[in-house]
Design a protein around this motif. Structure first.
Motif, PDB file in Angstrom:
ATOM      1  N   GLN A 155       0.868  -1.185   0.000  1.00  0.00           N
ATOM      2  CA  GLN A 155       0.000   0.000   0.000  1.00  0.00           C
ATOM      3  C   GLN A 155       0.901   1.230   0.000  1.00  0.00           C
ATOM      4  O   GLN A 155       1.579   1.519   0.980  1.00  0.00           O
ATOM      5  N   ILE A 156       0.908   1.939  -1.144  1.00  0.00           N
ATOM      6  CA  ILE A 156       1.809   3.078  -1.324  1.00  0.00           C
ATOM      7  C   ILE A 156       0.979   4.335  -1.558  1.00  0.00           C
ATOM      8  O   ILE A 156       0.024   4.321  -2.349  1.00  0.00           O
ATOM      9  N   HIS A 157       1.346   5.411  -0.872  1.00  0.00           N
ATOM     10  CA  HIS A 157       0.592   6.665  -0.985  1.00  0.00           C
ATOM     11  C   HIS A 157       0.690   7.201  -2.415  1.00  0.00           C
ATOM     12  O   HIS A 157       1.791   7.316  -2.962  1.00  0.00           O
ATOM     13  N   PRO A 158      -0.460   7.534  -3.047  1.00  0.00           N
ATOM     14  CA  PRO A 158      -0.437   7.950  -4.456  1.00  0.00           C
ATOM     15  C   PRO A 158       0.249   9.296  -4.716  1.00  0.00           C
ATOM     16  O   PRO A 158       0.680   9.560  -5.841  1.00  0.00           O
ATOM     17  N   ASP A 159       0.364  10.130  -3.678  1.00  0.00           N
ATOM     18  CA  ASP A 159       0.995  11.442  -3.874  1.00  0.00           C
ATOM     19  C   ASP A 159       2.374  11.539  -3.230  1.00  0.00           C
ATOM     20  O   ASP A 159       3.239  12.270  -3.723  1.00  0.00           O
ATOM     21  N   ASN A 160       2.572  10.809  -2.132  1.00  0.00           N
ATOM     22  CA  ASN A 160       3.867  10.827  -1.435  1.00  0.00           C
ATOM     23  C   ASN A 160       4.330   9.390  -1.195  1.00  0.00           C
ATOM     24  O   ASN A 160       4.238   8.873  -0.081  1.00  0.00           O
ATOM     25  N   PRO A 161       4.834   8.738  -2.244  1.00  0.00           N
ATOM     26  CA  PRO A 161       5.206   7.322  -2.123  1.00  0.00           C
ATOM     27  C   PRO A 161       6.292   7.094  -1.069  1.00  0.00           C
ATOM     28  O   PRO A 161       7.257   7.859  -0.989  1.00  0.00           O
ATOM     29  N   GLN A 162       6.106   6.050  -0.250  1.00  0.00           N
ATOM     30  CA  GLN A 162       7.095   5.716   0.771  1.00  0.00           C
ATOM     31  C   GLN A 162       8.334   5.122   0.091  1.00  0.00           C
ATOM     32  O   GLN A 162       8.248   4.101  -0.575  1.00  0.00           O
TER      33      GLN A 162
ATOM     34  N   ILE B 113       5.118  -6.533 -11.827  1.00  0.00           N
ATOM     35  CA  ILE B 113       4.403  -5.695 -10.858  1.00  0.00           C
ATOM     36  C   ILE B 113       3.167  -5.086 -11.510  1.00  0.00           C
ATOM     37  O   ILE B 113       3.204  -4.684 -12.677  1.00  0.00           O
ATOM     38  N   ALA B 114       2.084  -5.016 -10.744  1.00  0.00           N
ATOM     39  CA  ALA B 114       0.917  -4.226 -11.138  1.00  0.00           C
ATOM     40  C   ALA B 114       1.019  -2.883 -10.428  1.00  0.00           C
ATOM     41  O   ALA B 114       1.154  -2.842  -9.206  1.00  0.00           O
ATOM     42  N   LEU B 115       1.002  -1.792 -11.202  1.00  0.00           N
ATOM     43  CA  LEU B 115       1.124  -0.479 -10.574  1.00  0.00           C
ATOM     44  C   LEU B 115       0.148   0.515 -11.179  1.00  0.00           C
ATOM     45  O   LEU B 115      -0.248   0.386 -12.340  1.00  0.00           O
ATOM     46  N   PRO B 116      -0.253   1.525 -10.381  1.00  0.00           N
ATOM     47  CA  PRO B 116      -1.169   2.547 -10.899  1.00  0.00           C
ATOM     48  C   PRO B 116      -0.427   3.537 -11.789  1.00  0.00           C
ATOM     49  O   PRO B 116       0.762   3.795 -11.596  1.00  0.00           O
TER      50      PRO B 116
ATOM     51  N   ASP C  94      -9.167  -2.011  -9.503  1.00  0.00           N
ATOM     52  CA  ASP C  94      -9.204  -2.172  -8.051  1.00  0.00           C
ATOM     53  C   ASP C  94      -8.050  -3.077  -7.616  1.00  0.00           C
ATOM     54  O   ASP C  94      -7.976  -4.235  -8.045  1.00  0.00           O
ATOM     55  N   PRO C  95      -7.130  -2.572  -6.765  1.00  0.00           N
ATOM     56  CA  PRO C  95      -5.970  -3.375  -6.366  1.00  0.00           C
ATOM     57  C   PRO C  95      -6.350  -4.709  -5.729  1.00  0.00           C
ATOM     58  O   PRO C  95      -5.672  -5.716  -5.952  1.00  0.00           O
ATOM     59  N   GLU C  96      -7.411  -4.723  -4.938  1.00  0.00           N
ATOM     60  CA  GLU C  96      -7.858  -5.978  -4.318  1.00  0.00           C
ATOM     61  C   GLU C  96      -8.332  -6.967  -5.380  1.00  0.00           C
ATOM     62  O   GLU C  96      -8.077  -8.171  -5.288  1.00  0.00           O
ATOM     63  N   GLU C  97      -9.019  -6.455  -6.389  1.00  0.00           N
ATOM     64  CA  GLU C  97      -9.497  -7.310  -7.472  1.00  0.00           C
ATOM     65  C   GLU C  97      -8.320  -7.836  -8.294  1.00  0.00           C
ATOM     66  O   GLU C  97      -8.317  -8.993  -8.731  1.00  0.00           O
ATOM     67  N   ILE C  98      -7.322  -6.974  -8.491  1.00  0.00           N
ATOM     68  CA  ILE C  98      -6.120  -7.403  -9.218  1.00  0.00           C
ATOM     69  C   ILE C  98      -5.457  -8.553  -8.467  1.00  0.00           C
ATOM     70  O   ILE C  98      -5.080  -9.572  -9.061  1.00  0.00           O
ATOM     71  N   ARG C  99      -5.326  -8.397  -7.153  1.00  0.00           N
ATOM     72  CA  ARG C  99      -4.709  -9.458  -6.353  1.00  0.00           C
ATOM     73  C   ARG C  99      -5.534 -10.746  -6.425  1.00  0.00           C
ATOM     74  O   ARG C  99      -4.985 -11.835  -6.561  1.00  0.00           O
ATOM     75  N   GLU C 100      -6.847 -10.608  -6.364  1.00  0.00           N
ATOM     76  CA  GLU C 100      -7.729 -11.774  -6.408  1.00  0.00           C
ATOM     77  C   GLU C 100      -7.568 -12.560  -7.711  1.00  0.00           C
ATOM     78  O   GLU C 100      -7.507 -13.784  -7.723  1.00  0.00           O
TER      79      GLU C 100
ATOM     80  N   ASP D  70      -0.879  -1.117  -4.327  1.00  0.00           N
ATOM     81  CA  ASP D  70      -2.165  -0.467  -4.084  1.00  0.00           C
ATOM     82  C   ASP D  70      -1.902   1.026  -3.915  1.00  0.00           C
ATOM     83  O   ASP D  70      -1.427   1.479  -2.880  1.00  0.00           O
ATOM     84  N   GLY D  71      -2.202   1.772  -4.990  1.00  0.00           N
ATOM     85  CA  GLY D  71      -2.071   3.221  -4.930  1.00  0.00           C
ATOM     86  C   GLY D  71      -3.425   3.890  -5.078  1.00  0.00           C
ATOM     87  O   GLY D  71      -3.513   5.029  -5.526  1.00  0.00           O
ATOM     88  N   GLY D  72      -4.498   3.147  -4.712  1.00  0.00           N
ATOM     89  CA  GLY D  72      -5.849   3.677  -4.887  1.00  0.00           C
ATOM     90  C   GLY D  72      -6.359   3.378  -6.291  1.00  0.00           C
ATOM     91  O   GLY D  72      -5.666   2.786  -7.117  1.00  0.00           O
ATOM     92  N   GLY D  73      -7.568   3.788  -6.544  1.00  0.00           N
ATOM     93  CA  GLY D  73      -8.192   3.553  -7.841  1.00  0.00           C
ATOM     94  C   GLY D  73      -7.584   4.418  -8.939  1.00  0.00           C
ATOM     95  O   GLY D  73      -7.037   5.488  -8.682  1.00  0.00           O
ATOM     96  N   CYS D  74      -7.653   3.916 -10.173  1.00  0.00           N
ATOM     97  CA  CYS D  74      -7.203   4.670 -11.351  1.00  0.00           C
ATOM     98  C   CYS D  74      -8.386   4.838 -12.292  1.00  0.00           C
ATOM     99  O   CYS D  74      -9.452   4.253 -12.105  1.00  0.00           O
ATOM    100  N   SER D  75      -8.152   5.596 -13.335  1.00  0.00           N
ATOM    101  CA  SER D  75      -9.135   5.715 -14.401  1.00  0.00           C
ATOM    102  C   SER D  75      -9.338   4.356 -15.052  1.00  0.00           C
ATOM    103  O   SER D  75      -8.441   3.525 -15.078  1.00  0.00           O
ATOM    104  N   LEU D  76     -10.535   4.125 -15.592  1.00  0.00           N
ATOM    105  CA  LEU D  76     -10.778   2.918 -16.373  1.00  0.00           C
ATOM    106  C   LEU D  76     -10.379   3.117 -17.825  1.00  0.00           C
ATOM    107  O   LEU D  76     -10.407   2.185 -18.610  1.00  0.00           O
ATOM    108  N   GLU D  77     -10.012   4.355 -18.173  1.00  0.00           N
ATOM    109  CA  GLU D  77      -9.617   4.632 -19.556  1.00  0.00           C
ATOM    110  C   GLU D  77      -8.134   4.334 -19.755  1.00  0.00           C
ATOM    111  O   GLU D  77      -7.301   4.728 -18.938  1.00  0.00           O
ATOM    112  N   PRO D  78      -7.777   3.659 -20.836  1.00  0.00           N
ATOM    113  CA  PRO D  78      -6.365   3.474 -21.156  1.00  0.00           C
ATOM    114  C   PRO D  78      -5.787   4.768 -21.727  1.00  0.00           C
ATOM    115  O   PRO D  78      -6.496   5.788 -21.853  1.00  0.00           O
TER     116      PRO D  78
END
Length: 206
Positions: free
Chosen positions: A6-13, A30-33, A156-162, A173-181
């Motif tokens: 779980q990585i902060h979308p604006d201030n990554p650890q 890796i799956a990344l936002p 959805d990161p949880e759905e990706i993991r599933e 997991d950086g939160g939700g992204c756009s569904l548009e490519p």
């Protein structure tokens, strides 16, 4: 079994970014936002990882993979760019665009289109993607995170993991992204050609 960061979308650890880069260096996928949808990425020079990535997406070598670059200074190493193309790239990056350009010899043959010798390149406008590229020190190779037979990417990161826990090495997991490519623009001809209209505005290329 994939790791889940779980990585902060604006201030990554930075600690987690370093761990993610270690996974990439070890041949992981890796799956990344990003600033469009979630993406699957791996090391540019890892043939086995690239083949695994293609298998997950169920795509062949005629499907363009994309180089995710930190900035335009990276692009010049991997694509042949003239002044007209560079101006267009500068006006649209970073942002949700993928540009099709003629590949240089720096690009491994397995990554460029087999008949056209072209490559997709983009500079994402997303803090996590940028932090990963900065720490790695070179581009990542990637593709939209879309399951075979689906028309929309996973968001959805949880759905990706599933769905992909046994096939990926890490889900960020950086939160939700756009569904548009991304919007895909072919710059290899005399005029830009929009191949796919996505999140990026096509007004720049009209």
């Amino acid at each position: 079994m994939s790791q889940f960061f779980q990585i902060h979308p604006d201030n990554p650890q930075h600690r987690l970014i370093k761990q993610a880069v270690q996974i990439v260096d070890a041949g992981g996928i890796i799956a990344l936002p990003t600033d469009s949808s979630y993406a699957l990425v791996c090391h540019l020079d890892d043939k086995n990882a690239v083949e695994r990535l293609r298998r997950i997406r169920d795509i062949d070598d005629k499907h363009h993979l994309t180089l995710l670059c930190r900035d335009l200074s990276d692009i010049a190493n991997y694509a042949k760019v003239d002044n007209r193309q560079y101006r267009l790239l500068k006006s649209a990056t970073p942002g949700p665009y993928t540009f099709i350009l003629e590949a240089t010899r720096e690009v491994p043959r397995r990554l460029s289109h087999p008949s056209r010798k072209t490559i997709g390149l983009r500079v994402p406008l997303h803090a996590i993607a940028q932090a990963l590229l900065e720490e790695l020190g070179q581009p990542l190779i990637g593709t939209t995170l879309m399951l075979p037979g689906e028309v929309l990417p996973l968001n959805d990161p949880e759905e990706i993991r599933e769905h992909l826990e046994k096939q990926l090495d890490c889900v960020i997991d950086g939160g939700g992204c756009s569904l548009e490519p991304t919007t895909v623009v072919d710059l290899t001809g005399s005029e830009p050609v929009v191949l796919r209209e996505g999140r990026g505005s096509i007004g720049l290329f009209a």
